[in-house]
Design a protein around this motif. Structure first.
Motif, PDB file in Angstrom:
ATOM      1  N   TYR A  38       4.690   5.251 -43.099  1.00 36.85           N
ATOM      2  CA  TYR A  38       5.001   5.049 -44.524  1.00 36.85           C
ATOM      3  C   TYR A  38       6.450   5.436 -44.821  1.00 36.85           C
ATOM      4  O   TYR A  38       7.203   4.672 -45.434  1.00 36.85           O
ATOM      5  CB  TYR A  38       4.017   5.876 -45.352  1.00 36.85           C
ATOM      6  CG  TYR A  38       4.292   5.895 -46.831  1.00 36.85           C
ATOM      7  CD1 TYR A  38       4.026   4.776 -47.621  1.00 36.85           C
ATOM      8  CD2 TYR A  38       4.800   7.037 -47.449  1.00 36.85           C
ATOM      9  CE1 TYR A  38       4.273   4.802 -48.985  1.00 36.85           C
ATOM     10  CE2 TYR A  38       5.041   7.069 -48.814  1.00 36.85           C
ATOM     11  CZ  TYR A  38       4.783   5.955 -49.573  1.00 36.85           C
ATOM     12  OH  TYR A  38       5.031   5.974 -50.920  1.00 36.85           O
TER      13      TYR A  38
ATOM     14  N   SER B 149      -2.764  -3.640 -59.670  1.00 37.97           N
ATOM     15  CA  SER B 149      -4.224  -3.544 -59.820  1.00 37.97           C
ATOM     16  C   SER B 149      -4.701  -2.131 -60.110  1.00 37.97           C
ATOM     17  O   SER B 149      -5.765  -1.944 -60.687  1.00 37.97           O
ATOM     18  CB  SER B 149      -4.916  -4.040 -58.543  1.00 37.97           C
ATOM     19  OG  SER B 149      -4.551  -3.213 -57.463  1.00 37.97           O
ATOM     20  N   ARG B 150      -3.932  -1.139 -59.659  1.00 40.11           N
ATOM     21  CA  ARG B 150      -4.394   0.251 -59.811  1.00 40.11           C
ATOM     22  C   ARG B 150      -3.191   1.193 -59.700  1.00 40.11           C
ATOM     23  O   ARG B 150      -2.056   0.736 -59.479  1.00 40.11           O
ATOM     24  CB  ARG B 150      -5.456   0.592 -58.757  1.00 40.11           C
ATOM     25  CG  ARG B 150      -5.039   0.269 -57.352  1.00 40.11           C
ATOM     26  CD  ARG B 150      -6.255   0.227 -56.397  1.00 40.11           C
ATOM     27  NE  ARG B 150      -5.894  -0.368 -55.116  1.00 40.11           N
ATOM     28  CZ  ARG B 150      -5.380   0.294 -54.093  1.00 40.11           C
ATOM     29  NH1 ARG B 150      -5.201   1.591 -54.176  1.00 40.11           N
ATOM     30  NH2 ARG B 150      -5.056  -0.321 -52.983  1.00 40.11           N
TER      31      ARG B 150
ATOM     32  N   ARG C 205      -2.960  -9.144 -55.559  1.00 40.01           N
ATOM     33  CA  ARG C 205      -3.443 -10.042 -54.499  1.00 40.01           C
ATOM     34  C   ARG C 205      -4.898 -10.428 -54.684  1.00 40.01           C
ATOM     35  O   ARG C 205      -5.373 -11.347 -54.038  1.00 40.01           O
ATOM     36  CB  ARG C 205      -3.220  -9.412 -53.124  1.00 40.01           C
ATOM     37  CG  ARG C 205      -3.909  -8.083 -52.918  1.00 40.01           C
ATOM     38  CD  ARG C 205      -3.600  -7.527 -51.546  1.00 40.01           C
ATOM     39  NE  ARG C 205      -3.959  -6.123 -51.469  1.00 40.01           N
ATOM     40  CZ  ARG C 205      -3.901  -5.416 -50.370  1.00 40.01           C
ATOM     41  NH1 ARG C 205      -3.493  -5.967 -49.253  1.00 40.01           N
ATOM     42  NH2 ARG C 205      -4.238  -4.147 -50.371  1.00 40.01           N
TER      43      ARG C 205
HETATM   44  N1  LIG Z   1       1.303   8.046 -55.712  1.00 37.57           N
HETATM   45  C1  LIG Z   1       2.353   8.746 -55.316  1.00 37.57           C
HETATM   46  O1  LIG Z   1       2.339  10.013 -55.266  1.00 37.57           O
HETATM   47  C2  LIG Z   1       3.620   8.047 -54.918  1.00 37.57           C
HETATM   48  C3  LIG Z   1       4.711   8.862 -54.555  1.00 37.57           C
HETATM   49  C4  LIG Z   1       5.901   8.249 -54.186  1.00 37.57           C
HETATM   50  C5  LIG Z   1       6.011   6.869 -54.208  1.00 37.57           C
HETATM   51  N2  LIG Z   1       4.926   6.103 -54.562  1.00 37.57           N
HETATM   52  C6  LIG Z   1       5.131   4.649 -54.574  1.00 37.57           C
HETATM   53  O2  LIG Z   1       4.609   4.130 -55.781  1.00 37.57           O
HETATM   54  C7  LIG Z   1       4.081   2.826 -55.570  1.00 37.57           C
HETATM   55  C8  LIG Z   1       2.651   2.773 -56.050  1.00 37.57           C
HETATM   56  O3  LIG Z   1       1.906   3.789 -55.410  1.00 37.57           O
HETATM   57  P1  LIG Z   1       0.429   4.150 -55.872  1.00 37.57           P
HETATM   58  O4  LIG Z   1       0.203   5.570 -55.504  1.00 37.57           O
HETATM   59  O5  LIG Z   1       0.195   3.682 -57.248  1.00 37.57           O
HETATM   60  O6  LIG Z   1      -0.410   3.253 -54.832  1.00 37.57           O
HETATM   61  P2  LIG Z   1      -1.870   2.634 -54.920  1.00 37.57           P
HETATM   62  O7  LIG Z   1      -2.677   3.280 -55.990  1.00 37.57           O
HETATM   63  O8  LIG Z   1      -2.391   2.647 -53.514  1.00 37.57           O
HETATM   64  O9  LIG Z   1      -1.565   1.127 -55.370  1.00 37.57           O
HETATM   65  C9  LIG Z   1      -0.895   0.276 -54.498  1.00 37.57           C
HETATM   66  C10 LIG Z   1      -0.796  -1.071 -55.173  1.00 37.57           C
HETATM   67  O10 LIG Z   1      -0.144  -1.981 -54.268  1.00 37.57           O
HETATM   68  C11 LIG Z   1      -0.963  -3.137 -54.183  1.00 37.57           C
HETATM   69  N3  LIG Z   1      -0.799  -3.843 -52.918  1.00 37.57           N
HETATM   70  C12 LIG Z   1      -1.010  -3.373 -51.676  1.00 37.57           C
HETATM   71  N4  LIG Z   1      -0.786  -4.340 -50.792  1.00 37.57           N
HETATM   72  C13 LIG Z   1      -0.425  -5.443 -51.487  1.00 37.57           C
HETATM   73  C14 LIG Z   1      -0.073  -6.771 -51.138  1.00 37.57           C
HETATM   74  N5  LIG Z   1      -0.070  -7.176 -49.854  1.00 37.57           N
HETATM   75  N6  LIG Z   1       0.261  -7.646 -52.123  1.00 37.57           N
HETATM   76  C15 LIG Z   1       0.231  -7.263 -53.424  1.00 37.57           C
HETATM   77  N7  LIG Z   1      -0.108  -6.021 -53.816  1.00 37.57           N
HETATM   78  C16 LIG Z   1      -0.429  -5.131 -52.860  1.00 37.57           C
HETATM   79  C17 LIG Z   1      -2.389  -2.625 -54.318  1.00 37.57           C
HETATM   80  O11 LIG Z   1      -3.266  -3.690 -54.593  1.00 37.57           O
HETATM   81  P3  LIG Z   1      -4.794  -3.767 -54.051  1.00 37.57           P
HETATM   82  O12 LIG Z   1      -5.639  -3.119 -55.115  1.00 37.57           O
HETATM   83  O13 LIG Z   1      -5.042  -5.217 -53.903  1.00 37.57           O
HETATM   84  O14 LIG Z   1      -4.842  -3.022 -52.763  1.00 37.57           O
HETATM   85  C18 LIG Z   1      -2.184  -1.658 -55.479  1.00 37.57           C
HETATM   86  O15 LIG Z   1      -2.110  -2.342 -56.705  1.00 37.57           O
HETATM   87  C19 LIG Z   1       4.238   2.542 -54.069  1.00 37.57           C
HETATM   88  O16 LIG Z   1       5.400   1.776 -53.866  1.00 37.57           O
HETATM   89  C20 LIG Z   1       4.395   3.913 -53.470  1.00 37.57           C
HETATM   90  O17 LIG Z   1       5.139   3.879 -52.277  1.00 37.57           O
HETATM   91  C21 LIG Z   1       3.734   6.666 -54.906  1.00 37.57           C
END
Ligand SMILES: NC(=O)c1ccc[n+]([C@@H]2O[C@H](COP(=O)([O-])OP(=O)(O)OC[C@H]3O[C@@H](n4cnc5c(N)ncnc54)[C@H](OP(=O)(O)O)[C@@H]3O)[C@@H](O)[C@H]2O)c1
Length: 266
Positions: free
Chosen positions: A162, A10-11, A30
């Motif tokens: 986390y 979604s984002r 979701r």
């Molecule tokens: N950003 C970083 O710096 C970073 C660094 C290291 C690793 N990561 C990893 O990269 C991945 C994405 O991170 P991000 O920063 O893009 O996070 P984010 O912007 O917070 O996005 C999280 C995504 O997960 C979805 N989600 C959460 N709970 C869910 C559920 N129960 N069922 C289905 N979807 C669900 C959210 O959907 P909703 O919109 O519905 O909440 C959203 O689409 C994660 O695995 C994170 O651990 C990120």
């Protein structure tokens, strides 16, 4: 065209993975109605299918696989498990930042359901479709936070729930890699690097941008290292190169978006 299911699209990083025209994308979210950024993408790209699925609700993922199957004739080439809970209000908490042990227990258990059981649910649900394809690639998006060497090198005492729970997901991916190796699967965990996803974080946008700045300055203060977040576009472009280059020898590894096995900054 190869087919990809992106779980949690979604984002942020997942949205960027879903914003592609040259592949068939199943963007599993979701809340399809509330995923406004993704709906805009799906309106521009006819190859992007928005599908309902919550990683804590296994039956919703089974329903998602049925919808994918109807489009692909029962196959899926790539599964990218990206979904995670990174709630800016809680994700940076250390052990002492919870009001009491009950609050800590509850936060850990709730995060565990999404960040550790979630990928197990998604892989299990999509496995029959992945088995029916010759590609057989599974990518779980990991994090440097789950790496103990990084934790020491960057002196990261916070983000406890986390980090610990993503570490459990890393081991889950390794278990799947071992289990599926003889079937020709390549299962990896892939770190995206640090990514500024504030642009699509809605009401949390400013808080997330501020927290990333605070995180970078605390790393700089503690270690002298400069940590500059990438854009989702930069990170996903690099990650796709790694995914496109996956080979059997990568099975079970924790890779980084810049290529090769994950190694901490030093
Ligand atoms: N950003 C970083 O710096 C970073 C660094 C290291 C690793 N990561 C990893 O990269 C991945 C994405 O991170 P991000 O920063 O893009 O996070 P984010 O912007 O917070 O996005 C999280 C995504 O997960 C979805 N989600 C959460 N709970 C869910 C559920 N129960 N069922 C289905 N979807 C669900 C959210 O959907 P909703 O919109 O519905 O909440 C959203 O689409 C994660 O695995 C994170 O651990 C990120």
């Amino acid at each position: 065209m190869p087919s990809y299911a992106v779980i949690g699209a979604s984002r942020g990083i997942g949205l960027e993975f879903a914003s592609r025209s040259e592949t068939v994308i199943f963007a599993v979210v979701r809340n399809p109605e509330g995923s406004t950024h993704l709906r805009d993408v799906a309106a521009s790209f006819t190859n992007v299918h928005v599908i309902s699925g919550d990683v804590v609700d296994y039956s919703s993922l089974e329903c998602a696989t049925k919808q994918v199957s109807q489009v692909t004739g029962g196959k899926l080439d790539y599964l990218i498990h990206n979904a995670a809970n990174l709630d800016v209000n809680t994700v940076f908490k250390g052990f002492d930042d919870y009001a009491n042990m009950e609050e800590l227990d509850s936060a850990f258990i709730s995060a565990y359901k999404i960040n550790s059981l979630g990928p197990i649910h998604a892989v299990t649900a999509f496995l029959p479709l992945l088995r029916a394809s010759n590609t057989k690639k599974i990518v779980d998006i990991g994090s440097g936070a789950e790496d103990s060497k990084s934790t020491r090198a960057l002196r990261l005492s916070k983000t406890v729930a986390y980090a610990m729970i993503k570490a459990a997901a890393l081991l889950a991916a390794t278990k799947f890699a071992v289990k599926l190796q003889d079937e020709g699967f390549v299962v990896v965990t892939l770190s995206p690097g640090m990514v500024d996803c504030s642009a699509t974080a809605g009401a949390d946008s400013k808080a997330l941008a501020d927290s990333l700045k605070e995180f970078s300055s605390s790393v700089k203060k503690n270690t002298g290292l400069e940590v500059t977040p990438q854009t989702p576009e930069e990170s996903v472009a690099a990650q796709l190169k790694v995914i496109d280059g996956l080979e059997p020898s990568h099975n079970g590894l924790f890779l980084q978006h810049t290529g090769g096995e994950y190694r901490p900054r030093s």
